[in-house]
Design a protein around this motif. Sequence first.
Motif, PDB file in Angstrom:
ATOM      1  N   VAL A 140       0.587  -0.687  -0.766  1.00 15.62           N
ATOM      2  CA  VAL A 140       0.212  -0.029  -0.216  1.00 15.62           C
ATOM      3  C   VAL A 140       0.988   1.247   0.453  1.00 15.62           C
ATOM      4  O   VAL A 140       0.765   2.109  -1.031  1.00 15.62           O
ATOM      5  CB  VAL A 140      -1.268  -0.008   0.889  1.00 15.62           C
ATOM      6  N   ILE A 141       1.646   1.000   0.968  1.00 17.75           N
ATOM      7  CA  ILE A 141       2.698   2.399   1.247  1.00 17.75           C
ATOM      8  C   ILE A 141       4.119   2.915  -0.126  1.00 17.75           C
ATOM      9  O   ILE A 141       3.997   4.285  -0.225  1.00 17.75           O
ATOM     10  CB  ILE A 141       3.163   2.936   2.773  1.00 17.75           C
ATOM     11  N   GLY A 142       4.501   1.978  -0.355  1.00 21.76           N
ATOM     12  CA  GLY A 142       5.529   1.709  -1.651  1.00 21.76           C
ATOM     13  C   GLY A 142       6.938   1.964  -0.788  1.00 21.76           C
ATOM     14  O   GLY A 142       8.049   1.933  -1.471  1.00 21.76           O
ATOM     15  N   ASP A 212      -5.306   1.887  -3.572  1.00 22.97           N
ATOM     16  CA  ASP A 212      -4.900   0.757  -3.979  1.00 22.97           C
ATOM     17  C   ASP A 212      -5.838  -0.006  -4.270  1.00 22.97           C
ATOM     18  O   ASP A 212      -6.471  -0.324  -3.488  1.00 22.97           O
ATOM     19  CB  ASP A 212      -4.425   0.040  -2.745  1.00 22.97           C
ATOM     20  N   ASN A 213      -6.801   0.028  -5.892  1.00 28.11           N
ATOM     21  CA  ASN A 213      -7.440  -0.782  -6.342  1.00 28.11           C
ATOM     22  C   ASN A 213      -7.097  -2.446  -6.684  1.00 28.11           C
ATOM     23  O   ASN A 213      -8.272  -3.288  -6.448  1.00 28.11           O
ATOM     24  CB  ASN A 213      -7.657  -0.207  -7.402  1.00 28.11           C
ATOM     25  N   TYR A 214      -5.919  -3.114  -5.624  1.00 26.49           N
ATOM     26  CA  TYR A 214      -6.108  -4.559  -6.193  1.00 26.49           C
ATOM     27  C   TYR A 214      -6.371  -4.627  -4.673  1.00 26.49           C
ATOM     28  O   TYR A 214      -6.510  -5.826  -4.077  1.00 26.49           O
ATOM     29  CB  TYR A 214      -4.457  -4.652  -6.481  1.00 26.49           C
ATOM     30  N   ALA A 215      -5.640  -4.158  -3.391  1.00 21.58           N
ATOM     31  CA  ALA A 215      -5.231  -4.123  -1.730  1.00 21.58           C
ATOM     32  C   ALA A 215      -6.987  -4.183  -1.526  1.00 21.58           C
ATOM     33  O   ALA A 215      -7.284  -4.752  -0.972  1.00 21.58           O
ATOM     34  CB  ALA A 215      -4.487  -3.689  -1.512  1.00 21.58           C
ATOM     35  N   PHE A 216      -7.518  -3.369  -2.170  1.00 17.28           N
ATOM     36  CA  PHE A 216      -9.091  -2.761  -1.076  1.00 17.28           C
ATOM     37  C   PHE A 216      -9.840  -3.468  -1.841  1.00 17.28           C
ATOM     38  O   PHE A 216     -10.319  -2.856  -2.822  1.00 17.28           O
ATOM     39  CB  PHE A 216      -8.217  -1.062  -1.632  1.00 17.28           C
ATOM     40  N   ASN A 217     -10.950  -4.123  -1.343  1.00 17.65           N
ATOM     41  CA  ASN A 217     -11.979  -4.823  -2.128  1.00 17.65           C
ATOM     42  C   ASN A 217     -12.948  -3.925  -2.323  1.00 17.65           C
ATOM     43  O   ASN A 217     -12.722  -3.423  -1.148  1.00 17.65           O
ATOM     44  CB  ASN A 217     -12.243  -5.846  -1.358  1.00 17.65           C
ATOM     45  N   PRO A 218     -13.347  -3.709  -3.923  1.00 18.29           N
ATOM     46  CA  PRO A 218     -14.192  -2.180  -3.432  1.00 18.29           C
ATOM     47  C   PRO A 218     -16.103  -2.676  -3.220  1.00 18.29           C
ATOM     48  O   PRO A 218     -17.347  -1.958  -3.232  1.00 18.29           O
ATOM     49  CB  PRO A 218     -15.082  -2.156  -5.516  1.00 18.29           C
ATOM     50  N   ASN A 245      -7.678  -7.607   0.409  1.00 19.40           N
ATOM     51  CA  ASN A 245      -8.193  -8.601  -0.542  1.00 19.40           C
ATOM     52  C   ASN A 245      -7.014  -9.687  -0.041  1.00 19.40           C
ATOM     53  O   ASN A 245      -5.782  -8.857   0.159  1.00 19.40           O
ATOM     54  CB  ASN A 245      -7.676  -8.495  -1.924  1.00 19.40           C
ATOM     55  N   SER A 246      -7.513 -10.547  -0.057  1.00 15.77           N
ATOM     56  CA  SER A 246      -6.396 -11.394   1.228  1.00 15.77           C
ATOM     57  C   SER A 246      -4.979 -12.169   0.225  1.00 15.77           C
ATOM     58  O   SER A 246      -4.815 -12.736   0.590  1.00 15.77           O
ATOM     59  CB  SER A 246      -7.790 -12.955   1.160  1.00 15.77           C
ATOM     60  N   LYS A 247      -5.437 -12.213  -1.461  1.00 16.75           N
ATOM     61  CA  LYS A 247      -4.317 -12.094  -1.493  1.00 16.75           C
ATOM     62  C   LYS A 247      -2.985 -11.460  -1.725  1.00 16.75           C
ATOM     63  O   LYS A 247      -2.093 -11.324  -2.115  1.00 16.75           O
ATOM     64  CB  LYS A 247      -4.430 -12.790  -3.231  1.00 16.75           C
ATOM     65  N   ASP A 252      -7.225  -8.536   7.671  1.00 16.88           N
ATOM     66  CA  ASP A 252      -8.476  -7.524   7.224  1.00 16.88           C
ATOM     67  C   ASP A 252      -8.926  -7.350   8.250  1.00 16.88           C
ATOM     68  O   ASP A 252      -7.967  -6.923   9.725  1.00 16.88           O
ATOM     69  CB  ASP A 252      -9.503  -9.069   7.555  1.00 16.88           C
ATOM     70  N   LEU A 253     -10.108  -6.308   8.375  1.00 15.01           N
ATOM     71  CA  LEU A 253     -10.347  -5.107   9.287  1.00 15.01           C
ATOM     72  C   LEU A 253     -11.569  -6.355  10.020  1.00 15.01           C
ATOM     73  O   LEU A 253     -12.362  -7.005   9.185  1.00 15.01           O
ATOM     74  CB  LEU A 253     -10.694  -4.370   8.603  1.00 15.01           C
ATOM     75  N   PRO A 254     -11.807  -5.901  11.753  1.00 18.83           N
ATOM     76  CA  PRO A 254     -13.116  -6.493  12.071  1.00 18.83           C
ATOM     77  C   PRO A 254     -13.966  -6.131  11.440  1.00 18.83           C
ATOM     78  O   PRO A 254     -14.628  -5.326  10.940  1.00 18.83           O
ATOM     79  CB  PRO A 254     -12.610  -5.490  13.343  1.00 18.83           C
TER      80      PRO A 254
END
Length: 263
Positions: A140-142, A212-218, A245-247, A252-254
């Motif tokens: 995410v941060i890089g 991050d469109n890959y790490a964060f599910n829409p 995204n678990s991959k 995850d978040l509570p």
Amino acid sequence: MKNLIVIFCIAISTISLMNAQSVRIGSLEFSVKKKAPGDTIMEIVSNDPCPPCPSDDKSRSKSKYKYHETSFFAGLGFMVPDYSSDYYTALGGNSLNIDAGWQYRYSLSRRFSIGGTLQYSYYNYRMRDAASDPIFMEEVIGHPINPDDIDKQMYRTHNAAAGVYTRFYIVPTRWHSNNDGMYLDLGIQGDFAFSKYYKINTHSSGKDKYHDNYAFNPFMASAYVRLGWEWFAVVARYRLTDAFNSKALPMDLPPLSIGIQFM
């Protein structure tokens, strides 16, 4: 002479009545029927409904509760922290969600109704250890961040949401009154995050946002229970899908939040 005229009128009326078989006067109908040779009977029938006619009270009582209602609602909820290894730490008092929208309800009976919602939902997770996770930092941060330089970090989403629910009346409402009585709602909700980002405040560089469109599910789905009385309700919501995204991220978040709503 007058007696002869009266007798003549009676005779003419009798002959007309026998020839016509029936004569209508207002709501009365005079019918002449021959029962046997030499026997004639007269029937008088009224077309007025019987006063009072019996009404179908059962069907009326069943149908009178079938009505629909649309109303505005708004709510505030707080995330329940979960300190297990499956979730990033989210601070309960500062992690919240806000809902505002319209709900439609169709009452099928005095005890049961179905409904739907269309709303805006906002989620804010106040995080504590996300930037310290090497995988989160890389994805995410890089770039690495000194933990001592971090002031705040949070994950936020703005969502368009829709849902459906069933309502069971514990204390039924009166017909077409503003009092909804006591009720229990069971529902599901789907959210589409049209804006989602991780935000971090540091002492050295200030505020930064990371999308991050890959790490964060829409897309997210959740189930909720709502216990209400009149215009006030307590709501517990449980997210059924992952926010991350678990991959891409290991945790995850509570998923659980508890709050209130005003109808």
